[in-house]
Design an enzyme around this catalytic site. Sequence first.
Site, PDB file in Angstrom:
ATOM      1  N   LYS A   8       0.863  -1.202   0.000  1.00 18.59           N
ATOM      2  CA  LYS A   8       0.000   0.000   0.000  1.00 18.59           C
ATOM      3  C   LYS A   8       0.886   1.233   0.000  1.00 18.59           C
ATOM      4  O   LYS A   8       2.054   1.171   0.427  1.00 18.59           O
ATOM      5  CB  LYS A   8      -0.947   0.015   1.210  1.00 18.59           C
ATOM      6  N   PRO A  89       9.761  -4.462  -0.640  1.00 15.91           N
ATOM      7  CA  PRO A  89      10.865  -4.114   0.263  1.00 15.91           C
ATOM      8  C   PRO A  89      10.355  -3.925   1.697  1.00 15.91           C
ATOM      9  O   PRO A  89       9.189  -3.585   1.896  1.00 15.91           O
ATOM     10  CB  PRO A  89      11.375  -2.780  -0.288  1.00 15.91           C
ATOM     11  N   ALA A  92       9.565  -0.606   5.080  1.00 16.98           N
ATOM     12  CA  ALA A  92       9.581   0.419   4.039  1.00 16.98           C
ATOM     13  C   ALA A  92       8.438   1.423   4.133  1.00 16.98           C
ATOM     14  O   ALA A  92       8.462   2.443   3.459  1.00 16.98           O
ATOM     15  CB  ALA A  92       9.532  -0.265   2.668  1.00 16.98           C
ATOM     16  N   GLY A  93       7.404   1.119   4.943  1.00 19.32           N
ATOM     17  CA  GLY A  93       6.218   1.987   4.946  1.00 19.32           C
ATOM     18  C   GLY A  93       5.264   1.589   3.834  1.00 19.32           C
ATOM     19  O   GLY A  93       4.360   2.338   3.468  1.00 19.32           O
ATOM     20  N   LEU A  94       5.461   0.374   3.299  1.00 20.91           N
ATOM     21  CA  LEU A  94       4.610  -0.108   2.200  1.00 20.91           C
ATOM     22  C   LEU A  94       3.599  -1.156   2.678  1.00 20.91           C
ATOM     23  O   LEU A  94       2.884  -1.750   1.870  1.00 20.91           O
ATOM     24  CB  LEU A  94       5.491  -0.719   1.094  1.00 20.91           C
ATOM     25  N   GLY A  96       4.035  -4.154   3.735  1.00 21.04           N
ATOM     26  CA  GLY A  96       4.303  -5.518   3.257  1.00 21.04           C
ATOM     27  C   GLY A  96       3.953  -6.578   4.296  1.00 21.04           C
ATOM     28  O   GLY A  96       3.163  -7.492   4.016  1.00 21.04           O
ATOM     29  N   GLY A  97       4.490  -6.444   5.502  1.00 21.92           N
ATOM     30  CA  GLY A  97       4.215  -7.419   6.574  1.00 21.92           C
ATOM     31  C   GLY A  97       2.737  -7.434   6.924  1.00 21.92           C
ATOM     32  O   GLY A  97       2.145  -8.503   7.144  1.00 21.92           O
ATOM     33  N   SER A  98       2.117  -6.254   6.951  1.00 19.64           N
ATOM     34  CA  SER A  98       0.683  -6.153   7.282  1.00 19.64           C
ATOM     35  C   SER A  98      -0.154  -6.851   6.217  1.00 19.64           C
ATOM     36  O   SER A  98      -1.129  -7.536   6.520  1.00 19.64           O
ATOM     37  CB  SER A  98       0.254  -4.682   7.338  1.00 19.64           C
ATOM     38  N   ASP A 131      -2.052  -1.122  10.188  1.00 18.98           N
ATOM     39  CA  ASP A 131      -2.305  -1.137   8.740  1.00 18.98           C
ATOM     40  C   ASP A 131      -2.953  -2.445   8.257  1.00 18.98           C
ATOM     41  O   ASP A 131      -3.307  -2.560   7.080  1.00 18.98           O
ATOM     42  CB  ASP A 131      -0.976  -0.979   7.963  1.00 18.98           C
TER      43      ASP A 131
HETATM   44  O1  C5P Z   1       0.359  -0.709  14.768  1.00 18.92           O
HETATM   45  P1  C5P Z   1       1.788  -0.875  14.346  1.00 18.92           P
HETATM   46  O2  C5P Z   1       2.411  -2.123  14.898  1.00 18.92           O
HETATM   47  O3  C5P Z   1       1.999  -0.732  12.875  1.00 18.92           O
HETATM   48  O4  C5P Z   1       2.591   0.342  15.004  1.00 18.92           O
HETATM   49  C1  C5P Z   1       3.980   0.388  15.108  1.00 18.92           C
HETATM   50  C2  C5P Z   1       4.379   1.584  15.972  1.00 18.92           C
HETATM   51  O5  C5P Z   1       4.087   2.805  15.291  1.00 18.92           O
HETATM   52  C3  C5P Z   1       3.611   1.708  17.277  1.00 18.92           C
HETATM   53  O6  C5P Z   1       4.218   0.968  18.300  1.00 18.92           O
HETATM   54  C4  C5P Z   1       3.664   3.197  17.548  1.00 18.92           C
HETATM   55  O7  C5P Z   1       4.940   3.552  18.083  1.00 18.92           O
HETATM   56  C5  C5P Z   1       3.600   3.793  16.157  1.00 18.92           C
HETATM   57  N1  C5P Z   1       2.226   4.167  15.733  1.00 18.92           N
HETATM   58  C6  C5P Z   1       1.614   5.281  16.318  1.00 18.92           C
HETATM   59  N2  C5P Z   1       0.358   5.640  15.892  1.00 18.92           N
HETATM   60  C7  C5P Z   1      -0.273   4.956  14.914  1.00 18.92           C
HETATM   61  C8  C5P Z   1       0.351   3.838  14.302  1.00 18.92           C
HETATM   62  C9  C5P Z   1       1.599   3.473  14.738  1.00 18.92           C
HETATM   63  O8  C5P Z   1       2.169   5.937  17.203  1.00 18.92           O
HETATM   64  N3  C5P Z   1      -1.475   5.362  14.516  1.00 18.92           N
END
Ligand code: C5P
Length: 279
Positions: A8, A89, A92-94, A96-98, A131
């Site tokens: 995404k 990748p 990456a902020g993409l 992928g794992g989610s 995500d």
């Molecule tokens: O939910 P996820 O595991 O992707 O989040 C990873 C980290 O990103 C969280 O532990 C938190 O530090 C930060 N996060 C946040 N606010 C969000 C999503 C993620 O602070 N809405």
Amino acid sequence: MKLKAFAKINLTLDIIGILENGFHALRSVMVPVSLCDEIELEISENFEFYCNLPELATNDNLCVRAANLFFEATGIKESVSVRLTKSIPFPAGLGGGSSDAACVLKGLNMLFGEPLDEKALFTLAEKLGSDVPLCLLSKPALCEGRGEVLTPVDGFPELDIVIAIGKDRLSTPKVFREYDKMGLPIENSTKAFLSALKSGNIRDALSKTGNAFEPVTDILSPETKLLREALLSNGANASHLSGSGPSVYGIFTDEISASNAARILNDMGYFAVSCKTVV
Ligand code: C5P
């Protein structure tokens, strides 16, 4: 059973506050793109997890956590093998794992005759990460709350996208922490983007894309800024960071300009791939 786990990108990402649970309150338009991993599921005697990348073949992989959660929630005693072939990748902020995790949930539910309804699947997805619900939906959506409150965006156009990433890697919690320290004003690119999109003005909508983390990642990883500039100077109509980075994307008006730009970035030594929005 073989499934595609789409990456995404975040066309907009506004941070509008802090939630009671400590997460950040987001407003983001996220869109799946055709760059994808592949997940293969098969009923087997014991649980097995394989990945083409050995560093990801661990028990804390989100695919394994998704499968555990599914079997726990359904009480099903049978087991499966999960085979993950990574192309997206990471980190990456993409997403992928989610997306891999969302695919495992969706796939196992199909494989075992749909024991969970949609609501139950989304509840499990939320437990796996912010995500994962969007990846389970696998359609363009406005994502609010910590990312799990979804409003599908209908009639989204098919766009040509280039995704690029350099050598730097960024930690998501660190990017959020540094963002908090900077005390930046709250932007509202999402509302402006959605209203331009609704009026059918794609060019105007593209000018409203953005990501609140860019002032942070420009400092933590100057390479991300350089990649955005390289995409813009090679024909992108807009270019931004995806999620908390370090991947960036460029939006192009046609497939040929997108693949040309990807090739130029490849020649510069970067990972770059052209793909399309999945709408
Ligand atoms: O939910 P996820 O595991 O992707 O989040 C990873 C980290 O990103 C969280 O532990 C938190 O530090 C930060 N996060 C946040 N606010 C969000 C999503 C993620 O602070 N809405």
